[in-house]
Design a protein around this motif. Structure first.
Motif, PDB file in Angstrom:
ATOM      1  N   GLY A   1      53.198  25.868  52.327  1.00 53.28           N
ATOM      2  CA  GLY A   1      53.778  26.825  51.405  1.00 53.28           C
ATOM      3  C   GLY A   1      54.800  26.298  50.419  1.00 53.28           C
ATOM      4  N   ALA A   2      54.922  24.976  50.285  1.00 50.88           N
ATOM      5  CA  ALA A   2      55.829  24.472  49.257  1.00 50.88           C
ATOM      6  C   ALA A   2      55.166  24.664  47.897  1.00 50.88           C
ATOM      7  N   SER A   3      55.916  25.178  46.930  1.00 47.14           N
ATOM      8  CA  SER A   3      55.332  25.346  45.603  1.00 47.14           C
ATOM      9  C   SER A   3      55.350  24.001  44.888  1.00 47.14           C
ATOM     10  N   ARG A   4      54.587  23.922  43.813  1.00 44.99           N
ATOM     11  CA  ARG A   4      54.581  22.682  43.033  1.00 44.99           C
ATOM     12  C   ARG A   4      55.980  22.342  42.572  1.00 44.99           C
TER      13      ARG A   4
ATOM     14  N   PRO B   1      58.428  26.401  56.827  1.00 44.32           N
ATOM     15  CA  PRO B   1      57.927  27.421  55.891  1.00 44.32           C
ATOM     16  C   PRO B   1      59.026  28.399  55.471  1.00 44.32           C
ATOM     17  N   MET B   2      59.912  28.760  56.411  1.00 44.73           N
ATOM     18  CA  MET B   2      61.006  29.669  56.053  1.00 44.73           C
ATOM     19  C   MET B   2      61.987  28.973  55.099  1.00 44.73           C
ATOM     20  N   ASP B   3      62.269  27.687  55.399  1.00 48.40           N
ATOM     21  CA  ASP B   3      63.163  26.933  54.513  1.00 48.40           C
ATOM     22  C   ASP B   3      62.607  26.879  53.104  1.00 48.40           C
TER      23      ASP B   3
ATOM     24  N   ARG C   1      50.210  31.352  51.237  1.00 49.80           N
ATOM     25  CA  ARG C   1      50.131  30.376  52.336  1.00 49.80           C
ATOM     26  C   ARG C   1      51.439  30.310  53.085  1.00 49.80           C
ATOM     27  N   ARG C   2      52.526  30.371  52.306  1.00 50.03           N
ATOM     28  CA  ARG C   2      53.844  30.220  52.903  1.00 50.03           C
ATOM     29  C   ARG C   2      54.171  31.401  53.796  1.00 50.03           C
TER      30      ARG C   2
END
Ligand SMILES: Nc1ncnc2c1ncn2[C@@H]1O[C@H](COP(=O)(O)OP(=O)(O)OP(=O)(O)O)[C@@H](O)[C@H]1O
Ligand SMILES: [Mg+2]
Lengths: 852, 259
Positions: A308-311, B128-130, B102-103
């Motif tokens: 879930g990290a964005s670009r 994911p929370m971070d 996704r996150r």
């Protein structure tokens, strides 16, 4: 995400060490340059403040002319002193003499200022302790026409002691003085490296200026009279029509200081430019490091993206890493710069250039540019790899990361070509066009060309590798073949490494071409125009040369057809500053091929002037045009243009007048020859003539006899010095690019750990592993070098074409230097490969295979 | 324990009736490459994964299991068809929204390389929370950590953990953000049978006790036995299903396919 970035940084810290070093070096250079110029400037400021602290006003002539190298100001007569001393508020007024001087040291060598090294200045001894900071530290003050004193440093350097005889070549002839004392300037001994030789006032005036004349009159005020009031009183008292300037002591000191100020600004700018060049090269190294790190961490980045990290966050984390690296490197670089500054100023202190009591100037705000540039360069270079890192698909976390495919597509070729073309366009425009600041345009043009070629590099690195490495592959077997495929396998990475080397080498060869072309052009001009067989040169800077008796005696020798002296003064033609050359116009064609475009040189004997055709075109002069020539110290004289000449030798500089006329208008100190051109009789006994001339020359120090080869050599030597100086500064960029090669190879070895383990397991020997890494390094370095030389030569060619009327008449390729550059690159490549090769060879096979 | 084989009804047709599904694929097709090189990895697949259900996906190597899962999880895009997580249509989302989805809504467990090597176990769990800038629900994280039995290993780096422990951290991370659905691609593929059993046990408990939805790709009939339902894939299409599978029934079915 900050946490991820900082942890990543810590984990890869070792892989970032060389990148940090590279930025550090660039920043240290910029910061060090700042410290050095600040310190030297402060030292000079203090020296001037010291020198003129007791001077409240200065009276001097307003009649002055100058060119880039020298200035000539009319002297003031002592008759003014009585008037000045009578002005209320004046406590003391003294004449001051300050002129370049020559001294023959006990070994017979002439010490003088020759445009390199420290000046030696002749001064008059002033008793008034506020108007002069010179103090006798040994012996006594000079008095009478046969005595002098000098500063302790000059005495020690040349081996003079009190009581010794000192030979001084003067315009009136060589004289012997007795050293009656040692005088120290303020607390420092000499004046910021410049040596002082002091005579009593009448002697200094007569020998260096003119009898009862001085360069200026220094005035000290009565207590309680401020400088401005004093100045106003003096202004009112001195005759208004006498072309006199009255300045406050402060203004005078500021003026002297500001002349140096510009010089220091220039030095600082030059150092900064080279620092920026080094950082520009460093950009490629940084870029490569981050690209490699990102490839190596692709799986990690993909995982971050998957959870879930964005670009933006991925880019952000890389940018934070780059920022920290840049910050650490810049701060360390500033510290290193301060250390560098300390080292250099200490060295300068040892030669007296910097006063020992001047503290190292560390102005924190002045480091802002170094800090910003250091961090900025790191960020900019990391940006593109970071962006690419953010494009890694999250799926990659689960699949084996595909190897960076060779995407040397049409887009790359198009962009690279366009950028390079734009760069070359700017370069040509900057060189050819009439711009205020061509240097910036040319610099940007070169920078863009480099970037363009760097963008194109992945396209040509592969084929070039194959060409260059094919023999190695055949010659070194498996190791050679591996080296070749490895060098070509990741074109983008090799390309960045190659580009770093390319830039340094291109600049080095560019400078070499300019130097060589200038030398060839200059030599060509001398070959084509000088008809003399020998040149006697006065060698020292300044307007005062050797006595005309020398030319007379040489001319009287049997084998000599012509001995023609040249003397120089400054003046104005139609209000524009000009160098005025005095010679015998009739004898001139005997020693110099001079094309008379129009008119007749003989007219000079009637008081006309000859002007170069460039000046004629510029000012619309023709034969017969009435002109006003204003000789410094004499005033304007009406005359006409008698001839327009075309001579590559004078390169459009200076106007010619007859020697007799010259001697009428310029003071005795200038009625001396700076050069004497000697042409032998056609049937002369050459060897005998040389000996005879030499015997005469020996009696006229500092004159020296040069045959044409030596003369050419002497004329081109300054070019070599400048080339060498620039090379020394460029060394930094080259070293950085070599560190870049080392860095890339180290990181590649790390990345290929597993592969190397497999090769070793399959039976490759350590020696073979080392050889393959070694040749890979050499191949990459050589590609960079070859491309760099090509670009450097092309830049040089462009410059020479564009500068045809600026003294470039020929284009010369410095083959020797090119060969040296290639050899050095080969050796540097070998050296850079040592560490990575050792690393690769010493990998533990099992651990390497297990390595992920 | 053996359950008699019951032939299952055909998968429910797509449509609004499927409101309870945590995720659905509707006529999903994924083609890699183009022209002669084109490979159809997933061929017109329609499938639903019910809430609080543990579904296993099985099939021969190359049958498209991973591809289907990647597409359903928003890691990869479909060539044709639709994928829904809850009532969100992934095929309509842009890159930014997919990342956010996704996150916040999806959890992952891969076969290996699940963890960021530079972060500790705990930091990996809350990652994911971070990333979202959300404070983790500490009580819940404690529960999850307790469940997977990692309380004394939280300060360790992945390199200091065994493969089994690493997978437990991965499970804990997937659970910690309470996603709507967890996708696991051969999560026990690298582990011995005892450690596998532990990990699968945790996943089972997450479904039973916390109503977590899990979809898992596996080659292992024993692992599939932990699921509520097994979907069989061959050549990119769904070819069969077993509800309430056991290791034996799965093995039996696999033998029939001649796998
Ligand atoms: N990036 C890709 N490019 C081209 N083809 C691909 C790509 N990824 C997968 N494929 C192909 O798609 C098909 C399905 O692959 P997938 O990875 O989904 O299989 P799988 O069922 O997960 O197999 P395994 O059990 O071996 O993991 C295979 O034929 C594979 O070759
Ligand atoms: Mg798979």
């Amino acid at each position: 995400m900050l946490k991820v970035a900082l942890r990543g940084l810590r984990a890869h810290a070792r892989r970032l060490v060389l990148t940090t070093v590279v930025v550090l070096m660039g920043v240290a250079f910029v910061a060090g340059g700042q410290v050095i110029t600040d310190t030297v400037r402060t030292s000079f400021d203090e020296a001037f403040t010291d020198a003129y602290a007791g001077t409240d006003a200065v009276i001097r002539s307003a009649d002055v002319a100058a060119n880039a190298f020298q200035q000539q100001r009319a002297p003031v007569g002592d008759d003014l002193l009585a008037t000045v001393r009578a002005v209320p508020g004046v406590r003391a007024a003294v004449p001051v003499v300050q002129r370049p001087i020559k001294v023959v040291d006990p070994t017979g060598e002439v010490a003088c200022f020759t445009s390199v090294g420290a000046p030696i200045i002749g001064l008059n001894w002033v008793d008034d302790p506020t108007l002069s900071r010179w103090r006798i530290v040994e012996g006594r003050a000079p008095s009478g026409p046969d005595e002098l004193v000098m500063d302790p440093k000059l005495a020690a350097d040349k081996g003079f002691g009190v009581g010794d005889q000192v030979t001084v070549p003067l315009a009136s002839g060589t004289q012997v003085f007795e050293l009656v004392g040692i005088a120290s300037f303020a607390t420092t001994g000499n004046f910021s490296g410049a040596s002082g030789v002091l005579f009593d006032t009448p002697t200094a005036q007569t020998e260096l200026v003119a009898p009862a004349s001085s360069d200026w009159i220094a005035v000290a005020a009565e207590p309680g009279v401020d400088q401005e009031t004093l100045r106003a009183q003096l202004r009112a008292a001195v005759p208004a029509d006498a072309e006199l300037q009255v300045l406050t002591g402060e203004a005078f000191s500021d003026e002297a200081r500001s002349a140096f100020e510009q010089f220091f600004d220039l030095i600082n700018r030059v150092l900064t430019i080279f620092g920026i060049v080094a950082l520009f090269v460093a950009t490629f190294v940084i870029y490569n490091t981050f690209s490699l790190l990102i490839t190596q961490r692709a799986r990690e980045l993909a995982l971050l993206r998957a959870v879930g990290a964005s670009r933006r966050q991925v880019v952000g984390s890389m940018v934070i890493e780059a920022f920290v690296v840049g910050l650490v490197a810049a701060l360390a670089g500033i510290l290193a710069g301060i250390a560098l500054g300390w080292g250099v100023t200490t060295l300068l202190g040892n030669i007296g250039f910097v006063r020992p009591e001047t503290p190292l100037q560390i102005r924190l705000p002045a480091f802002a540019p170094a800090l910003i540039v250091g961090i900025g360069v790191t960020l900019v270079a990391a940006l593109f790899p970071a962006w690419r890192g953010s494009r890694i698909a999250p799926v990659a976390a689960m699949r084996d990361v595909a190897h960076d495919a060779v995407r040397a597509g049409r887009i790359r070729t198009a962009i690279g070509t366009a950028v390079a073309a734009l760069g070359i366009g700017l370069l040509v425009w900057g060189l050819a066009g009439d711009l205020d600041d061509p240097l910036t345009i040319v610099g940007i043009g070169m920078g863009l060309t480099f970037v363009g070629v760097a963008v194109l590099a992945p396209v040509f690195v592969g084929p070039l590798t194959n060409v260059l490495a094919a023999p190695i592959g055949r010659w070194r077997g498996v190791a050679g073949r591996l080296a070749r495929t490895n060098a070509a396998r990741n074109p983008r990475r090799s390309a960045a490494t190659v580009s770093a080397v390319m830039i340094g080498v291109a600049l080095v060869s560019f400078i070499a071409v300019i130097g060589e072309s200038l030398r060839v052009s200059r030599t060509e001009v001398i070959d084509q125009t000088v008809r003399a067989d020998y040149v006697i040169d006065a060698r020292c800077a300044g307007l005062s040369g050797v006595s005309p008796e020398l030319a007379g005696e040489v001319g009287a020798l049997d084998d000599v057809r012509t001995a023609l002296g040249f003397r120089i003064g400054l003046g104005r033609l139609d209000a524009r500053n000009q160098v005025i050359i005095g010679t015998d116009p009739v004898a001139l064609p005997d020693v110099l091929a001079l094309d008379v475009v129009e008119g007749d040189l003989a007219s000079l004997q009637d008081g006309a002037v000859a002007v170069p055709k460039e000046l004629a075109a510029d000012q619309g002069l023709q034969v017969g045009t009435p002109v006003v020539v204003d000789f410094v110290g004499v005033g304007p004289r009406d005359t006409t243009v008698g001839a327009v000449v075309d001579s590559a030798f004078f390169r459009g500089n200076g106007i010619l007048i007859d020697q007799t006329q010259f001697d009428e208008v310029f003071p005795a100190t200038q009625q001396t020859d700076l050069q004497v051109y000697v042409r032998l009789a056609d049937d002369a006994d050459r060897a005998g003539a040389a000996t005879a001339i030499d015997e005469v020359v020996d009696r006229f120090p500092p004159a020296s006899l040069q045959d044409l080869a030596a003369f050419t050599e002497a004329q081109t030597a300054p070019i070599d010095r400048v080339v060498f100086f620039i090379w020394a500064l460029l060394l930094l960029a080259v070293v950085i690019s070599i560190i870049g090669v080392l860095n890339t190879l180290l990181l590649s070895v790390y990345e290929r750990t597993r592969e190397l383990g497999l090769l070793r397991a399959a039976g490759m020997s350590r020696r073979q592993v080392r050889a393959s890494i070694r040749w890979e390094t050499v191949v990459i370095t050589l590609i960079g070098t070859v491309v760099g030389i090509t670009i450097g030569l092309s830049f040089g060619w462009t410059l020479v074409r564009a500068g045809a009327d600026e003294g470039f008449s020929a284009f010369g390729v410095p083959w020797l230097q090119v060969a040296i550059i290639l050899g050095v690159a080969w050796v540097a490549g070998l050296l850079a490969s040592l560490w990575p090769a050792r690393r690769a060879a010493r990998l533990d096979v099992l651990a390497a295979i297990a390595h992920d | 324990m053996t359950t008699p084989e019951t032939p299952l009804p055909a998968p429910p047709p797509p449509g609004p009736s499927a409101g309870t599904a945590a995720a659905r694929a509707i006529h999903a097709t994924k083609v890699y490459g183009s022209g002669d090189m084109a490979v159809t990895a997933v061929r017109d697949v329609s499938v639903e994964f019910g809430r609080a259900q543990f579904t296993a996906i099985m099939g021969p190597s190359g049958s498209g299991k991973s591809t289907l899962m990647h597409c359903m999880a928003g890691l990869d895009s479909l060539t044709a068809g639709q994928v829904m997580i809850g009532d969100v249509d992934l095929t309509r989302l842009g890159e930014r929204d997919l990342t956010r989805l996704r996150r916040d809504k999806v959890g992952f467990i891969f076969q290996a390389f699940n963890l960021v090597p530079t972060l500790t176990a705990e930091e990996n769990i809350t990652l994911p929370m971070d990333l979202a800038g959300r404070a983790p629900d500490d009580a819940w994280v404690q529960t999850v950590v307790g469940t997977v039995g990692l309380a004394d290993r939280l300060d360790h780096r992945p390199s200091e953990l065994s493969g089994g422990q690493q997978q437990r951290v991965a499970v804990a991370r997937a659970l910690a953000s309470r996603p709507e659905i967890i996708f696991a691609d051969e999560p026990t593929g690298n582990l011995d049978s005892r450690t596998s059993a532990e990990i699968l046990g945790f996943m089972r408990r997450a479904v039973d006790e916390y109503a977590q939805t899990i979809v898992m790709v596996t080659h292992d009939p024993i692992a599939a036995g932990y699921a509520d339902r097994v979907v069989f894939l061959a050549d990119g299409s769904i070819v069969d299903e077993i509800a309430g599978p056991t290791a034996d029934s799965v093995l039996d079915r696999m033998r029939r396919f001649g796998e």
